[in-house]
Design a protein around this motif. Structure first.
Motif, PDB file in Angstrom:
ATOM      1  N   ILE A  31      -8.688  36.357   2.207  1.00  0.00           N
ATOM      2  CA  ILE A  31      -9.665  35.324   2.535  1.00  0.00           C
ATOM      3  C   ILE A  31      -9.868  34.488   1.280  1.00  0.00           C
ATOM      4  N   ILE A  32      -9.487  33.212   1.357  1.00  0.00           N
ATOM      5  CA  ILE A  32      -9.641  32.296   0.235  1.00  0.00           C
ATOM      6  C   ILE A  32     -11.010  31.639   0.360  1.00  0.00           C
ATOM      7  N   LYS A  33     -11.894  31.959  -0.572  1.00  0.00           N
ATOM      8  CA  LYS A  33     -13.265  31.437  -0.518  1.00  0.00           C
ATOM      9  C   LYS A  33     -13.346  30.096  -1.243  1.00  0.00           C
ATOM     10  N   VAL A  34     -13.933  29.144  -0.544  1.00  0.00           N
ATOM     11  CA  VAL A  34     -14.102  27.798  -1.077  1.00  0.00           C
ATOM     12  C   VAL A  34     -15.579  27.608  -1.381  1.00  0.00           C
ATOM     13  N   GLY A  35     -15.889  27.332  -2.627  1.00  0.00           N
ATOM     14  CA  GLY A  35     -17.274  27.163  -3.035  1.00  0.00           C
ATOM     15  C   GLY A  35     -17.816  25.784  -2.680  1.00  0.00           C
ATOM     16  N   ILE A  36     -19.064  25.566  -3.002  1.00  0.00           N
ATOM     17  CA  ILE A  36     -19.687  24.264  -2.797  1.00  0.00           C
ATOM     18  C   ILE A  36     -19.042  23.275  -3.770  1.00  0.00           C
ATOM     19  N   ALA A  37     -18.707  22.092  -3.262  1.00  0.00           N
ATOM     20  CA  ALA A  37     -18.026  21.056  -4.059  1.00  0.00           C
ATOM     21  C   ALA A  37     -16.708  21.597  -4.608  1.00  0.00           C
ATOM     22  N   ASP A  38     -15.909  22.158  -3.701  1.00  0.00           N
ATOM     23  CA  ASP A  38     -14.656  22.816  -4.062  1.00  0.00           C
ATOM     24  C   ASP A  38     -13.592  22.450  -3.039  1.00  0.00           C
ATOM     25  N   VAL A  39     -12.332  22.533  -3.453  1.00  0.00           N
ATOM     26  CA  VAL A  39     -11.182  22.283  -2.584  1.00  0.00           C
ATOM     27  C   VAL A  39     -10.151  23.357  -2.864  1.00  0.00           C
ATOM     28  N   LYS A  40      -9.630  23.980  -1.789  1.00  0.00           N
ATOM     29  CA  LYS A  40      -8.555  24.964  -1.956  1.00  0.00           C
ATOM     30  C   LYS A  40      -7.539  24.812  -0.832  1.00  0.00           C
ATOM     31  N   THR A  41      -6.294  25.145  -1.137  1.00  0.00           N
ATOM     32  CA  THR A  41      -5.228  25.189  -0.132  1.00  0.00           C
ATOM     33  C   THR A  41      -4.582  26.564  -0.173  1.00  0.00           C
ATOM     34  N   THR A  42      -4.008  26.942   0.969  1.00  0.00           N
ATOM     35  CA  THR A  42      -3.310  28.224   1.041  1.00  0.00           C
ATOM     36  C   THR A  42      -2.344  28.199   2.217  1.00  0.00           C
ATOM     37  N   VAL A  43      -1.589  29.264   2.356  1.00  0.00           N
ATOM     38  CA  VAL A  43      -0.598  29.377   3.426  1.00  0.00           C
ATOM     39  C   VAL A  43      -0.862  30.623   4.262  1.00  0.00           C
ATOM     40  N   TYR A  44      -0.253  30.654   5.441  1.00  0.00           N
ATOM     41  CA  TYR A  44      -0.310  31.818   6.305  1.00  0.00           C
ATOM     42  C   TYR A  44       0.244  33.006   5.542  1.00  0.00           C
ATOM     43  N   PRO A  45      -0.356  34.194   5.622  1.00  0.00           N
ATOM     44  CA  PRO A  45      -1.327  34.684   6.584  1.00  0.00           C
ATOM     45  C   PRO A  45      -2.784  34.590   6.121  1.00  0.00           C
ATOM     46  N   LEU A 101      -9.065  23.329   2.627  1.00  0.00           N
ATOM     47  CA  LEU A 101     -10.470  23.187   2.993  1.00  0.00           C
ATOM     48  C   LEU A 101     -11.224  22.549   1.836  1.00  0.00           C
ATOM     49  N   ALA A 102     -12.006  21.519   2.175  1.00  0.00           N
ATOM     50  CA  ALA A 102     -12.885  20.881   1.201  1.00  0.00           C
ATOM     51  C   ALA A 102     -14.331  21.096   1.641  1.00  0.00           C
ATOM     52  N   HIS A 103     -15.184  21.505   0.714  1.00  0.00           N
ATOM     53  CA  HIS A 103     -16.617  21.650   0.960  1.00  0.00           C
ATOM     54  C   HIS A 103     -17.271  20.428   0.314  1.00  0.00           C
ATOM     55  N   ILE A 104     -17.589  19.444   1.144  1.00  0.00           N
ATOM     56  CA  ILE A 104     -18.013  18.123   0.694  1.00  0.00           C
ATOM     57  C   ILE A 104     -19.533  18.016   0.727  1.00  0.00           C
ATOM     58  N   MET A 105     -20.118  17.600  -0.404  1.00  0.00           N
ATOM     59  CA  MET A 105     -21.567  17.486  -0.527  1.00  0.00           C
ATOM     60  C   MET A 105     -22.105  16.085  -0.242  1.00  0.00           C
ATOM     61  N   LYS A 165     -22.729   8.839 -11.332  1.00  0.00           N
ATOM     62  CA  LYS A 165     -22.494   8.566 -12.742  1.00  0.00           C
ATOM     63  C   LYS A 165     -21.105   9.077 -13.078  1.00  0.00           C
ATOM     64  N   LYS A 166     -20.366   8.319 -13.835  1.00  0.00           N
ATOM     65  CA  LYS A 166     -18.963   8.647 -14.103  1.00  0.00           C
ATOM     66  C   LYS A 166     -18.787   9.820 -15.055  1.00  0.00           C
ATOM     67  N   ASP A 167     -19.779  10.109 -15.863  1.00  0.00           N
ATOM     68  CA  ASP A 167     -19.633  11.213 -16.796  1.00  0.00           C
ATOM     69  C   ASP A 167     -19.950  12.549 -16.099  1.00  0.00           C
ATOM     70  N   ASN A 168     -19.190  13.539 -16.416  1.00  0.00           N
ATOM     71  CA  ASN A 168     -19.415  14.890 -15.895  1.00  0.00           C
ATOM     72  C   ASN A 168     -19.410  14.933 -14.365  1.00  0.00           C
ATOM     73  N   GLN A 169     -18.487  14.228 -13.777  1.00  0.00           N
ATOM     74  CA  GLN A 169     -18.416  14.121 -12.317  1.00  0.00           C
ATOM     75  C   GLN A 169     -17.420  15.133 -11.744  1.00  0.00           C
ATOM     76  N   ASN A 170     -17.875  15.926 -10.795  1.00  0.00           N
ATOM     77  CA  ASN A 170     -16.996  16.830 -10.064  1.00  0.00           C
ATOM     78  C   ASN A 170     -16.428  16.043  -8.880  1.00  0.00           C
ATOM     79  N   ARG A 171     -15.173  15.674  -8.937  1.00  0.00           N
ATOM     80  CA  ARG A 171     -14.550  14.854  -7.895  1.00  0.00           C
ATOM     81  C   ARG A 171     -14.481  15.574  -6.557  1.00  0.00           C
ATOM     82  N   MET A 172     -14.606  16.891  -6.532  1.00  0.00           N
ATOM     83  CA  MET A 172     -14.543  17.641  -5.280  1.00  0.00           C
ATOM     84  C   MET A 172     -15.872  17.614  -4.527  1.00  0.00           C
ATOM     85  N   LYS A 173     -16.890  17.016  -5.110  1.00  0.00           N
ATOM     86  CA  LYS A 173     -18.212  16.939  -4.508  1.00  0.00           C
ATOM     87  C   LYS A 173     -18.300  15.849  -3.442  1.00  0.00           C
ATOM     88  N   TYR A 174     -17.467  14.809  -3.565  1.00  0.00           N
ATOM     89  CA  TYR A 174     -17.592  13.603  -2.754  1.00  0.00           C
ATOM     90  C   TYR A 174     -16.484  13.497  -1.708  1.00  0.00           C
TER      91      TYR A 174
END
Length: 165
Positions: free
Chosen positions: A7-21, A47-51, A59-68
């Motif tokens: 089970i690949i866990k995707v956190g808040i403001a996170d993106v992950k990819t995986t394959v079968y199984p 899977l993307a967990h989008i906030m 703000k451009k500084d310290n921006q987590n691109r997976m949040k948007y």
């Protein structure tokens, strides 16, 4: 030989990819949206967990691109394509986007869930990726699990049980 799955866990403001199984899972979807893009021929998914809907207001500084929505979508699509997915075979499912505040407001900025849903629909349309099914809106949190083998998205909604789409 049996395949072991993880089970690949995707956190808040996170993106992950995986394959079968393997399966993909994220929790804590309130106004956030869980977007699954998958290629069922290549048996790969992400899977993307989008906030939030739009990175241009951040703000451009310290921006987590997976949040948007806009930037997480780009990351998710890029990761899938470089891992062997075919854009022509990609499909989407999404869940979340609840209205988590207990009061009504006409202020669009407070309707984050609705704005997240709309931003993702626009991105999917722009990239010609069909949205196969969704479980969005309402006012309850969700946990989702995506099974790459069956392309089923299991949604557990707080105090409302489980369903598959």
């Amino acid at each position: 030989m049996t395949l072991t799955s993880e089970i690949i866990k995707v956190g808040i403001a996170d993106v992950k990819t995986t394959v079968y199984p393997n399966t993909l899972k994220t929790s804590g979807l309130g106004s956030c949206v869980g977007l699954v893009l998958y290629d069922n021929k290549a048996k790969i998914a992400g899977l993307a967990h989008i906030m939030l809907p739009d990175s241009t207001v951040a703000k451009k500084d310290n921006q987590n691109r997976m949040k948007y929505a806009d930037t997480a979508f780009e990351i998710l699509l890029h990761n899938l394509l470089t891992s062997g997915a075919s854009k022509a075979n990609l499909k989407a499912k999404m869940a979340g986007g609840a209205h988590m505040f207990g009061f009504k407001s006409d202020n669009k900025m407070l309707r984050i869930g609705e704005r997240n849903i709309e931003a993702i629909r626009v991105l999917l349309h722009h990239h010609h990726i069909p949205l196969i099914s969704e479980d969005v809106g309402g006012n309850k949190g969700r946990t989702i699990v995506f099974d790459i083998d069956t392309s089923m998205l299991e949604i557990r909604t707080v105090n409302s049980g489980t369903k598959q789409i």
